[in-house]
Design a protein around this motif. Structure first.
Motif, PDB file in Angstrom:
ATOM      1  N   ILE A   9      -1.226  -1.836   4.703  1.00  0.00           N
ATOM      2  CA  ILE A   9      -1.995  -0.617   4.912  1.00  0.00           C
ATOM      3  C   ILE A   9      -1.736   0.235   3.677  1.00  0.00           C
ATOM      4  O   ILE A   9      -0.602   0.328   3.210  1.00  0.00           O
ATOM      5  CB  ILE A   9      -1.509   0.155   6.167  1.00  0.00           C
ATOM      6  N   MET A  10      -2.789   0.851   3.140  1.00  0.00           N
ATOM      7  CA  MET A  10      -2.636   1.599   1.899  1.00  0.00           C
ATOM      8  C   MET A  10      -3.102   3.039   2.080  1.00  0.00           C
ATOM      9  O   MET A  10      -4.153   3.295   2.664  1.00  0.00           O
ATOM     10  CB  MET A  10      -3.473   0.950   0.799  1.00  0.00           C
ATOM     11  N   TYR A  11      -2.291   3.958   1.582  1.00  0.00           N
ATOM     12  CA  TYR A  11      -2.683   5.360   1.463  1.00  0.00           C
ATOM     13  C   TYR A  11      -2.885   5.665  -0.004  1.00  0.00           C
ATOM     14  O   TYR A  11      -2.058   5.295  -0.850  1.00  0.00           O
ATOM     15  CB  TYR A  11      -1.598   6.301   1.990  1.00  0.00           C
ATOM     16  N   ASN A  12      -3.974   6.370  -0.306  1.00  0.00           N
ATOM     17  CA  ASN A  12      -4.181   6.876  -1.649  1.00  0.00           C
ATOM     18  C   ASN A  12      -3.450   8.202  -1.773  1.00  0.00           C
ATOM     19  O   ASN A  12      -3.489   9.026  -0.859  1.00  0.00           O
ATOM     20  CB  ASN A  12      -5.675   7.073  -1.925  1.00  0.00           C
ATOM     21  N   VAL A  13      -2.760   8.390  -2.891  1.00  0.00           N
ATOM     22  CA  VAL A  13      -2.012   9.618  -3.144  1.00  0.00           C
ATOM     23  C   VAL A  13      -2.411  10.176  -4.503  1.00  0.00           C
ATOM     24  O   VAL A  13      -2.856   9.439  -5.379  1.00  0.00           O
ATOM     25  CB  VAL A  13      -0.478   9.393  -3.079  1.00  0.00           C
ATOM     26  N   THR A  14      -2.226  11.473  -4.666  1.00  0.00           N
ATOM     27  CA  THR A  14      -2.595  12.094  -5.940  1.00  0.00           C
ATOM     28  C   THR A  14      -1.485  11.994  -6.979  1.00  0.00           C
ATOM     29  O   THR A  14      -1.756  12.007  -8.169  1.00  0.00           O
ATOM     30  CB  THR A  14      -2.965  13.579  -5.746  1.00  0.00           C
ATOM     31  N   ASP A  15      -0.228  11.917  -6.545  1.00  0.00           N
ATOM     32  CA  ASP A  15       0.900  11.837  -7.472  1.00  0.00           C
ATOM     33  C   ASP A  15       1.973  10.947  -6.851  1.00  0.00           C
ATOM     34  O   ASP A  15       2.696  11.370  -5.948  1.00  0.00           O
ATOM     35  CB  ASP A  15       1.439  13.234  -7.742  1.00  0.00           C
ATOM     36  N   ALA A  41       3.246   1.457  -5.081  1.00  0.00           N
ATOM     37  CA  ALA A  41       4.553   1.279  -4.451  1.00  0.00           C
ATOM     38  C   ALA A  41       4.348   0.651  -3.082  1.00  0.00           C
ATOM     39  O   ALA A  41       3.312   0.878  -2.440  1.00  0.00           O
ATOM     40  CB  ALA A  41       5.274   2.615  -4.313  1.00  0.00           C
ATOM     41  N   GLU A  42       5.340  -0.136  -2.638  1.00  0.00           N
ATOM     42  CA  GLU A  42       5.268  -0.771  -1.326  1.00  0.00           C
ATOM     43  C   GLU A  42       6.561  -0.528  -0.565  1.00  0.00           C
ATOM     44  O   GLU A  42       7.656  -0.619  -1.127  1.00  0.00           O
ATOM     45  CB  GLU A  42       5.032  -2.282  -1.467  1.00  0.00           C
ATOM     46  N   PHE A  43       6.408  -0.213   0.733  1.00  0.00           N
ATOM     47  CA  PHE A  43       7.532   0.053   1.624  1.00  0.00           C
ATOM     48  C   PHE A  43       7.512  -0.936   2.779  1.00  0.00           C
ATOM     49  O   PHE A  43       6.444  -1.295   3.282  1.00  0.00           O
ATOM     50  CB  PHE A  43       7.429   1.466   2.214  1.00  0.00           C
ATOM     51  N   ALA A  44       8.702  -1.341   3.227  1.00  0.00           N
ATOM     52  CA  ALA A  44       8.832  -2.210   4.394  1.00  0.00           C
ATOM     53  C   ALA A  44       8.658  -1.372   5.653  1.00  0.00           C
ATOM     54  O   ALA A  44       9.418  -0.435   5.882  1.00  0.00           O
ATOM     55  CB  ALA A  44      10.209  -2.870   4.399  1.00  0.00           C
ATOM     56  N   VAL A  45       7.666  -1.703   6.451  1.00  0.00           N
ATOM     57  CA  VAL A  45       7.430  -1.051   7.725  1.00  0.00           C
ATOM     58  C   VAL A  45       6.975  -2.150   8.676  1.00  0.00           C
ATOM     59  O   VAL A  45       5.800  -2.485   8.743  1.00  0.00           O
ATOM     60  CB  VAL A  45       6.352   0.059   7.636  1.00  0.00           C
ATOM     61  N   GLU A  46       7.932  -2.739   9.380  1.00  0.00           N
ATOM     62  CA  GLU A  46       7.601  -3.859  10.271  1.00  0.00           C
ATOM     63  C   GLU A  46       6.516  -3.464  11.260  1.00  0.00           C
ATOM     64  O   GLU A  46       6.541  -2.340  11.757  1.00  0.00           O
ATOM     65  CB  GLU A  46       8.859  -4.300  11.036  1.00  0.00           C
ATOM     66  N   PRO A  47       5.553  -4.292  11.507  1.00  0.00           N
ATOM     67  CA  PRO A  47       5.437  -5.677  11.084  1.00  0.00           C
ATOM     68  C   PRO A  47       4.608  -5.866   9.821  1.00  0.00           C
ATOM     69  O   PRO A  47       4.186  -6.979   9.518  1.00  0.00           O
ATOM     70  CB  PRO A  47       4.731  -6.340  12.270  1.00  0.00           C
ATOM     71  N   ALA A  51       1.585   0.571   1.589  1.00  0.00           N
ATOM     72  CA  ALA A  51       1.448   0.693   0.138  1.00  0.00           C
ATOM     73  C   ALA A  51       0.924   2.075  -0.207  1.00  0.00           C
ATOM     74  O   ALA A  51       0.123   2.646   0.528  1.00  0.00           O
ATOM     75  CB  ALA A  51       0.501  -0.382  -0.390  1.00  0.00           C
ATOM     76  N   LEU A  52       1.386   2.596  -1.331  1.00  0.00           N
ATOM     77  CA  LEU A  52       0.856   3.843  -1.881  1.00  0.00           C
ATOM     78  C   LEU A  52       0.143   3.513  -3.178  1.00  0.00           C
ATOM     79  O   LEU A  52       0.684   2.786  -4.027  1.00  0.00           O
ATOM     80  CB  LEU A  52       1.980   4.843  -2.154  1.00  0.00           C
ATOM     81  N   ASN A  53      -1.042   4.051  -3.341  1.00  0.00           N
ATOM     82  CA  ASN A  53      -1.860   3.822  -4.524  1.00  0.00           C
ATOM     83  C   ASN A  53      -2.206   5.174  -5.135  1.00  0.00           C
ATOM     84  O   ASN A  53      -2.854   5.999  -4.491  1.00  0.00           O
ATOM     85  CB  ASN A  53      -3.145   3.076  -4.122  1.00  0.00           C
ATOM     86  N   GLU A  54      -1.749   5.394  -6.361  1.00  0.00           N
ATOM     87  CA  GLU A  54      -2.054   6.657  -7.028  1.00  0.00           C
ATOM     88  C   GLU A  54      -3.483   6.633  -7.535  1.00  0.00           C
ATOM     89  O   GLU A  54      -3.875   5.725  -8.270  1.00  0.00           O
ATOM     90  CB  GLU A  54      -1.091   6.905  -8.186  1.00  0.00           C
ATOM     91  N   LEU A  55      -4.269   7.619  -7.128  1.00  0.00           N
ATOM     92  CA  LEU A  55      -5.667   7.689  -7.531  1.00  0.00           C
ATOM     93  C   LEU A  55      -5.805   8.035  -9.002  1.00  0.00           C
ATOM     94  O   LEU A  55      -5.090   8.878  -9.526  1.00  0.00           O
ATOM     95  CB  LEU A  55      -6.400   8.745  -6.705  1.00  0.00           C
ATOM     96  N   ASP A  56      -6.738   7.371  -9.639  1.00  0.00           N
ATOM     97  CA  ASP A  56      -7.152   7.690 -10.998  1.00  0.00           C
ATOM     98  C   ASP A  56      -8.425   8.506 -10.827  1.00  0.00           C
ATOM     99  O   ASP A  56      -9.475   7.954 -10.504  1.00  0.00           O
ATOM    100  CB  ASP A  56      -7.421   6.403 -11.775  1.00  0.00           C
ATOM    101  N   PHE A  57      -8.341   9.811 -10.992  1.00  0.00           N
ATOM    102  CA  PHE A  57      -9.462  10.652 -10.637  1.00  0.00           C
ATOM    103  C   PHE A  57     -10.675  10.482 -11.538  1.00  0.00           C
ATOM    104  O   PHE A  57     -11.745  10.954 -11.233  1.00  0.00           O
ATOM    105  CB  PHE A  57      -9.038  12.119 -10.542  1.00  0.00           C
ATOM    106  N   GLU A  58     -10.543   9.758 -12.640  1.00  0.00           N
ATOM    107  CA  GLU A  58     -11.725   9.446 -13.446  1.00  0.00           C
ATOM    108  C   GLU A  58     -12.495   8.284 -12.840  1.00  0.00           C
ATOM    109  O   GLU A  58     -13.705   8.216 -12.940  1.00  0.00           O
ATOM    110  CB  GLU A  58     -11.326   9.127 -14.884  1.00  0.00           C
ATOM    111  N   GLY A  59     -11.775   7.347 -12.192  1.00  0.00           N
ATOM    112  CA  GLY A  59     -12.435   6.156 -11.688  1.00  0.00           C
ATOM    113  C   GLY A  59     -12.507   6.054 -10.182  1.00  0.00           C
ATOM    114  O   GLY A  59     -13.259   5.248  -9.664  1.00  0.00           O
ATOM    115  N   ASP A  60     -11.721   6.849  -9.465  1.00  0.00           N
ATOM    116  CA  ASP A  60     -11.634   6.729  -8.005  1.00  0.00           C
ATOM    117  C   ASP A  60     -12.360   7.874  -7.311  1.00  0.00           C
ATOM    118  O   ASP A  60     -11.750   8.731  -6.704  1.00  0.00           O
ATOM    119  CB  ASP A  60     -10.161   6.715  -7.561  1.00  0.00           C
ATOM    120  N   GLN A  61     -13.671   7.876  -7.384  1.00  0.00           N
ATOM    121  CA  GLN A  61     -14.429   8.962  -6.785  1.00  0.00           C
ATOM    122  C   GLN A  61     -15.371   8.485  -5.691  1.00  0.00           C
ATOM    123  O   GLN A  61     -16.223   9.213  -5.244  1.00  0.00           O
ATOM    124  CB  GLN A  61     -15.240   9.689  -7.869  1.00  0.00           C
ATOM    125  N   GLY A  62     -15.228   7.252  -5.231  1.00  0.00           N
ATOM    126  CA  GLY A  62     -16.122   6.689  -4.226  1.00  0.00           C
ATOM    127  C   GLY A  62     -15.850   7.231  -2.837  1.00  0.00           C
ATOM    128  O   GLY A  62     -15.023   8.125  -2.640  1.00  0.00           O
TER     129      GLY A  62
END
Length: 131
Positions: A9-15, A41-47, A51-62
Motif C-alpha cells: 500500500i502506498m501513500y504519496n507524501v510531499t517530503d 521508503a518501505e515499512f513492515a506492517v504485517e501482513p 510504502a511512502l512515495n515522495e511526489l515530484d510536483f513537476e511530474g505528479d499532477q494526475g
C-alpha cells in the motif's frame, strides 16, 4: 488478469525526510528500505508493506496525486495494461521497469490509482525479510 496478492500500500507524501520520522518514530513502524534518491521508503506492517512515495510536483499532477494507492501483483504488467485499456480503463502511468520490478498505474472509475506490479523474482505479497 488475475491479482495474486497485495504487494504494498502506498501513500504519496510531499517530503519524505519529514514523513520518515513520523512513520518510524511516532507510529513505531520498522523501516526496511529507504531509497532517498528515488524518494521511496518501505515499512513492515504485517501482513503487507506500507510504502511512502515522495511526489515530484513537476511530474505528479494526475488524478489523486496526493492520495494513496494499492499495488496488486500480476503475472504480466504489459498484458494487464492491455486488458485494462481494452475494457476502456484509464492508464495513468505506462509500464516501466526498475531493478526489482515492472509496474504501471491505472485508475478505477473514481480515478483512484491502482499500481499493477510484478517483481522480477516472481514473488507476490509481502517479502519477508526484505533483502
Amino acid at each position: 488478469m488475475e491479482a495474486r496478492a497485495v504487494d504494498f500500500i502506498m501513500y504519496n507524501v510531499t517530503d519524505l525526510e519529514t514523513a520518515l520520522p513520523f512513520y518510524r518514530d511516532t507510529l513505531g513502524l520498522d523501516l526496511e528500505e529507504h531509497l532517498a534518491e528515488f524518494g521511496w521508503a518501505e515499512f513492515a506492517v504485517e501482513p503487507t508493506t506500507l510504502a511512502l512515495n515522495e511526489l515530484d510536483f513537476e511530474g505528479d499532477q494526475g488524478p489523486n496525486a496526493g492520495g494513496a494507492a494499492v499495488a496488486l501483483s500480476v503475472d504480466d504488467v504489459e498484458a494487464a495494461i492491455e486488458e485494462v485499456s481494452a475494457a476502456g480503463g484509464t492508464v495513468l502511468q505506462e509500464p516501466m521497469e526498475t531493478e526489482v520490478c515492472d509496474m504501471a498505474t491505472v485508475a478505477d472509475p473514481d480515478d483512484n490509482p491502482i499500481t499493477l506490479h510484478h517483481r522480477h523474482d516472481g514473488t507476490a505479497g509481502r517479502r519477508d525479510p526484505f533483502p
